[in-house]
Design a protein around this motif. Structure first.
Motif, PDB file in Angstrom:
ATOM      1  N   LEU A  35     -53.410  -2.722  13.893  1.00  0.00           N
ATOM      2  CA  LEU A  35     -52.120  -2.365  13.316  1.00  0.00           C
ATOM      3  C   LEU A  35     -52.131  -0.911  12.846  1.00  0.00           C
ATOM      4  O   LEU A  35     -51.153  -0.182  12.987  1.00  0.00           O
ATOM      5  N   ARG A  36     -53.273  -0.497  12.302  1.00  0.00           N
ATOM      6  CA  ARG A  36     -53.383   0.887  11.851  1.00  0.00           C
ATOM      7  C   ARG A  36     -53.297   1.832  13.046  1.00  0.00           C
ATOM      8  O   ARG A  36     -52.608   2.834  12.999  1.00  0.00           O
ATOM      9  N   HIS A  37     -53.987   1.459  14.108  1.00  0.00           N
ATOM     10  CA  HIS A  37     -53.937   2.286  15.313  1.00  0.00           C
ATOM     11  C   HIS A  37     -52.514   2.358  15.855  1.00  0.00           C
ATOM     12  O   HIS A  37     -52.049   3.401  16.294  1.00  0.00           O
ATOM     13  N   PHE A  38     -51.835   1.231  15.784  1.00  0.00           N
ATOM     14  CA  PHE A  38     -50.444   1.175  16.237  1.00  0.00           C
ATOM     15  C   PHE A  38     -49.572   2.083  15.381  1.00  0.00           C
ATOM     16  O   PHE A  38     -48.690   2.773  15.874  1.00  0.00           O
ATOM     17  N   SER A  39     -49.858   2.096  14.085  1.00  0.00           N
ATOM     18  CA  SER A  39     -48.953   2.815  13.183  1.00  0.00           C
ATOM     19  C   SER A  39     -49.066   4.333  13.318  1.00  0.00           C
ATOM     20  O   SER A  39     -48.172   5.053  12.902  1.00  0.00           O
ATOM     21  N   GLU A  79     -60.115  -1.032  24.972  1.00  0.00           N
ATOM     22  CA  GLU A  79     -59.323  -2.116  24.418  1.00  0.00           C
ATOM     23  C   GLU A  79     -58.142  -1.602  23.610  1.00  0.00           C
ATOM     24  O   GLU A  79     -57.142  -2.285  23.455  1.00  0.00           O
ATOM     25  N   GLU A  80     -58.246  -0.382  23.138  1.00  0.00           N
ATOM     26  CA  GLU A  80     -57.163   0.134  22.305  1.00  0.00           C
ATOM     27  C   GLU A  80     -55.912   0.431  23.112  1.00  0.00           C
ATOM     28  O   GLU A  80     -54.827   0.534  22.564  1.00  0.00           O
ATOM     29  N   THR A  81     -56.081   0.652  24.404  1.00  0.00           N
ATOM     30  CA  THR A  81     -54.912   1.008  25.187  1.00  0.00           C
ATOM     31  C   THR A  81     -54.654   0.024  26.305  1.00  0.00           C
ATOM     32  O   THR A  81     -53.787   0.234  27.115  1.00  0.00           O
TER      33      THR A  81
END
Lengths: 512, 512
Positions: free
Chosen positions: B287-291, B395-397
C-alpha cells in the motif's frame, strides 16, 4: 504437527551457521558495536566493585545493586541516548523521592490501617495519572522513561515506608546509587570512544543525498541506454537505483530518533551555537517528499509500454542533462553539509534552469511532436497556468522566484515563441524526413511524457530540499559561501564523499 | 539571554492551558487510554498488597518490591506488548538464575580474592556478550528486553553471591516475585478490557485502504472540476487528499510494531488457524508503494503549468472512471478484510480493465491529439514494449495476466487499429472544428500526459496490493467468495465503513 517439528529441527540444524554469520555481520557492519559491548562490560565490572571492594561497600551498603542495575539499563549506544536515559532516570528518582516524603509526612500520624489505605490510594492515583501522562505526545517523546522511573521510585519508597521507619535511608541510597550508576555511564559514553547521535544523523543525511543523486543519475541513464548493457550490470544498476531511494524512504523513524537523541548531546558548532538537529530531520522530510518522485520516475522504467527508442533518442541529451543537474545539486548540498559551508542557491538554480530551458527547447524543436499544430491555428483557449495551492502544502511545492523567472514552461514565453517557431520548422523538416519521422500515438507518447514531466516535477520539489538545506546552513551558522572557494572545491567533489562516509564509522570527533 | 528568559516565561504562562488541552485531547482521541491508566492504577494497588498485607508479606518478604517494579515496567497498552515484555522478563530471569548458579558453583571453592576476580570477569564477559548480542536484528526485534533482564538478573545474583551465602533465596525470591508481577499484568491486560494489537492493525489497514480510496477519488475529481468550488471546500479537499496518503506513508513503523506485538497474542481465526499478522504488514508495504504514485498524482494538481481545461474536459469521463474504479477496488479490499471474506479478483480486474479500455479509446478517438500523424506514415520503428524488470522489484510491478490481456495499451492492438482509424478521423473532423479544435504544445500536454500515465501506473501497482490482500485472505482462511453474497453486499458498501471504524476505538472483541 509433524511438519512443525521437522521445520523446527531444520531450523535448529541451520542455527549455528546462521547465528555465526549474523553475529559476524553485526560487528562488520559497524565496528563501533564491538567497542560499545566492551565499554558496557567495563562499566559493569567497575560498578560491581562498589559491592566487591570492602571500603566502597561499607560506604554504600547492599543497595549498591541499584547502581549495577542502573548501568545495565541506562548505558546506550550513543551519547545522546545515554544522556537522555540517565538524566530521565536521575530526575525521575529525585522527583519521586521528594514527593514520597510529602506523602510519608502526611501518612505519619494515624493508625496502621489508615496508613495502608492511604498508601494504596496514593499508589493507585499516581499509577493512573503517570500512565495517562505518558500518552501525551510531548512527554512520550522526551520524558517517557523519566515518568516510568518516577512511578517506580515513588512506589518503592511509599510502599516501603509502611514497614520501614526510616524511609530517608532508602530514598538517599536509591538517589545516591542511581547517581553513581548514571555518572559512570555518562563518563564511559562521553569520554571513552563516544558515539554521537548527531554525527550519525549528519553522515546519514549526507549519504542519503548522495544515494539519491546516483539513483537519479542511473535512472535517467538507464531510460535512454537501456539494452546496451549486459544483464548483470543491469541488475546492479537497478539495485543502485532502488537502494538510493529506499534508504531515504525508510529514514523517517531513524532520523527522528537520532535528532531527538542528538538534541540531548552537549555539542556546539562554531561560535558556540547549538546545532539545529531538528532541522536535519526537516531536511530528511523534504528529501523523503522528493524521493516519491524518484520512485515514480523509476516506475517509468518498468512500465509495460515504452515510447519507441528513436523518439526517446531525440531528447536524450537534454533529459540526461536535467537528470545530471539534479544529481549535481544534490551532491552540492551533500558537500555543503559535509564541509559546514553554505552553498550558492543562485548558481545551482541557474544551472538547473538552463538544463530545463534546454529540455524545453528540445521538446519544441521537434515539430512532429507538437500536438495538433496540423491545423495551424492559434490557441483559442487561454492557457491555464494558475498554480493550485493550499496553505498546508504550499511550502512543499514552492518554486523559488529565480526558477519561476527562468522557467520557460511558463505560458508567456510559449506565446512569444509561437511566431518565431514558424521559421525553424521549415528549415528542420527536410532534415527530419531524412533521419527520423515517426508517427506516434498519444498512448505511446504517454510514458515518455510522464517521464519528462516527472523530471520537471523533480526540479520543482528539489527546491524545497534546497530551501531546507539553506535554512540548515543559516541555523547552524555554516561558513559563508565564497565564489572562489566554490570553484576550488568543485574539482575534488567527486572523490571526497566515499572516504569521509567510511571514516564516520569510527568516532572521529572524539573530543568535541 | 534575555530573549531566552522571556521565551521561557511565555512558555510557562501558556503552559497550563496547553497542558490541559493536550491532556484532554489524548483521552478524547482514544478513550481506551483512560481505561488503561485506571487498569495500571488497580494493578499497582493490588501488587502493593503483597507488601501491605501481613499474611502475604510473611510469605514473600521485602523482596515483594520486585513484584511492584515488574508491574510498573511490564504493563503495556496492548495485550501483545504486555505478553512480549512479560514473557521476555520471565524467561530472562529464569535463564539468568540458572546460569548464575553455575557460576556460583564454580566460584564456590577457593579464596575471597579469587572469587572477586572471577565474579568481575564473569560480569565483564556476560555484559559485553549480551550487549553485542542485542545488536543482532533478530534478537533486537524479538528479545531485546529479555536479554537486558537476563543481564540484570545475572549481575544481581552473581554480585550478591559474594557477600550472601545462600544466593538461592535471592534467586528464588526474584523469580517468584517477577512471576507474580508478570502474572498480574497478564491477567489485567488479557481479561479486563483487553486492547489487542492485532485488532488495531486490522482496523488501521482497513482505514488506510479507505483513506487512500477517497484520496484518489477526490484527487481525480479536483483535477477536472477545479475552480468550481469555493476556497474553503477546496482546502478541505486538499486536506482529504493529503491525509489519505499521509497516513499510509507514515505507517511503516506502527505497522511493523503492531504486527510484532500481535504475533505474541494468543488469537486465532476460524478453525483455529493462526492469524498471519505479518501479512498485514506486507499489505501495508504494498500500500505504501502504491501511495507513492498517489503522491505523484497529487503533484500533478499542484504543477506550475496546467493543460488547458478544454483538453482535460475531453477525457474527463474516462479518467474519472479509472479513478473511481481504483477507489472502488480499494474499498472492496477494505470490505474483504473487514468481513473476513475473500473477494473476486476477476470481477475487480475486469472493471478496472474496462475503465482502462475506455480511457484508451478516449485518447485515441481525439485525432488532433494523435502525435505526428500529420505525415500519415506508418511507424518505421518497432514499438519497444519489452518490460524491464529485475528480480527484486518484479513483484512490485507485476501485472496480473488478466490485466495484461485486456490492457489495450499493448502495442499489438495499436497496430491493428492503425488502419481502421482512418475512417473516424474524417467523420470527426468537421464535428470537432465546430466544438473545440485546440492547438497544443507538447510541453503543455506534458502534465496531462503525466496525469494519465500515473493513473495507468496506479492500476498496475494496485495489482500488487490486490495480490497481497488475496494472500492475506488465503493465509487467514477468509470465508470464500460467493457470487450472490458479493452482489448483496455491494449495496451497503458505501455506508458501512465509518461506523465500524468508530466502534473499533472501543474493544469490541473483548472475550476473544
Amino acid at each position: 504437527m509433524a511438519e512443525t517439528i521437522y521445520g523446527f529441527a531444520d531450523k535448529v540444524k541451520g542455527f549455528p551457521g546462521l547465528a555465526g554469520r549474523a553475529t559476524w555481520k553485526v560487528g562488520k557492519e559497524d565496528p563501533r558495536r564491538v567497542v560499545h559491548a566492551l565499554k558496557v562490560g567495563i562499566a559493569l565490572t567497575l560498578v560491581s566493585l562498589l559491592y566487591l571492594m570492602e571500603p566502597l561497600f561499607k560506604g554504600i551498603g547492599k543497595n549498591a545493586m541499584w547502581a549495577v542495575m542502573t548501568v545495565v539499563v541506562v548505558m546506550e549506544f550513543t551519547v545522546g541516548a545515554t544522556l537522555c536515559k540517565g538524566l530521565n532516570r536521575g530526575l525521575g528518582t529525585l522527583l519521586a523521592g521528594s514527593l514520597a516524603f510529602l506523602i510519608e509526612y502526611v501518612a505519619d500520624a494515624p493508625g496502621r490501617i489508615f496508613r495502608a489505605v492511604f498508601i494504596g490510594v496514593a499508589v493507585f492515583m499516581l499509577g493512573a495519572i503517570t500512565t495517562y501522562v505518558r500518552f501525551i505526545p510531548y512527554i512520550k517523546k522526551n520524558y517517557d522513561y523519566g515518568v516510568m522511573i518516577f512511578l517506580l521510585t515513588f512506589n518503592l519508597i511509599t510502599v516501603s515506608s509502611y514497614r520501614i521507619d526510616n524511609v530517608w535511608n532508602i530514598a538517599r541510597d536509591r538517589i545516591a546509587t542511581i547517581a553513581i550508576g548514571c555518572g559512570l555511564c555518562l563518563v564511559m559514553s562521553l569520554l571513552i570512544f563516544p558515539n554521537w547521535s548527531g554525527e550519525d544523523l549528519h553522515s546519514n543525511t549526507i549519504s542519503k543525498l548522495e544515494g539519491l543523486a546516483s539513483s537519479i543519475e542511473v535512472c535517467v541513464m538507464k531510460y535512454f541506454y537501456d539494452h546496451a548493457k549486459p544483464a548483470t550490470q543491469d541488475e546492479s544498476c537497478e539495485d543502485l537505483i532502488y537502494e538510493g531511494y529506499k534508504a531515504v524512504l525508510d529514514s523517517k523513524t531513524s532520523d527522528e530518533t537520532l535528532a531527538l537523541q542528538a538534541s540531548w548531546e552537549p555539542r556546539y558548532s562554531r561560535y558556540c551555537h547549538r546545532i539545529p538537529w531538528h532541522q536535519y530531520a526537516r531536511v530528511g522530510a523534504a528529501l523523503r517528499h522528493f524521493s516519491y518522485t524518484v520512485v515514480a520516475l523509476h516506475g517509468c522504467l518498468q512500465s509495460e509500454i515504452q515510447t519507441p527508442k528513436s523518439i526517446r533518442a531525440l531528447y536524450k541529451g537534454s533529459c540526461i542533462r536535467v537528470g545530471e543537474e539534479v544529481s549535481e545539486v544534490l551532491r552540492e548540498l551533500a558537500k555543503s553539509i559535509r564541509n559546514n559551508s553554505q552553498f550558492s542557491p543562485e548558481t545551482l538554480s541557474n544551472n538547473l534552469n538552463e538544463a530545463l530551458q534546454d529540455l524545453d527547447n528540445a521538446l519544441k524543436s521537434q515539430p512532429q511532436l507538437v500536438l495538433g499544430s496540423r491545423n495551424g491555428r492559434t490557441p483559442n483557449t487561454p492557457v491555464q497556468a494558475t498554480p493550485l495551492r493550499d496553505q498546508k502544502l504550499e511550502e512543499e511545492t514552492r518554486i523559488s522566484s529565480s526558477s519561476v523567472k527562468n522557467d520557460s514552461f511558463s505560458p508567456r514565453e510559449c506565446k512569444s515563441k509561437e511566431h518565431s517557431r514558424e521559421t525553424p520548422k521549415k528549415v528542420l523538416r527536410p532534415q527530419l524526413s531524412k533521419t527520423a519521422i515517426i508517427s506516434l500515438e498519444f498512448s505511446e507518447a504517454l510514458p515518455f511524457a510522464a517521464f519528462t514531466s516527472l523530471l520537471v516535477e523533480m526540479v520543482a520539489k528539489l527546491d524545497r530540499v534546497m530551501d531546507e538545506v539553506e535554512e540548515l546552513g543559516r541555523l547552524a551558522h555554516f561558513r559563508e559561501f565564497k565564489d572562489d572557494d566554490y570553484n576550488d572545491e568543485i574539482v575534488v567533489s567527486c572523490e571526497k564523499p566515499r572516504i569521509h562516509v567510511a571514516q564516520n564509522d569510527l568516532p572521529s570527533h572524539g573530543g568535541e
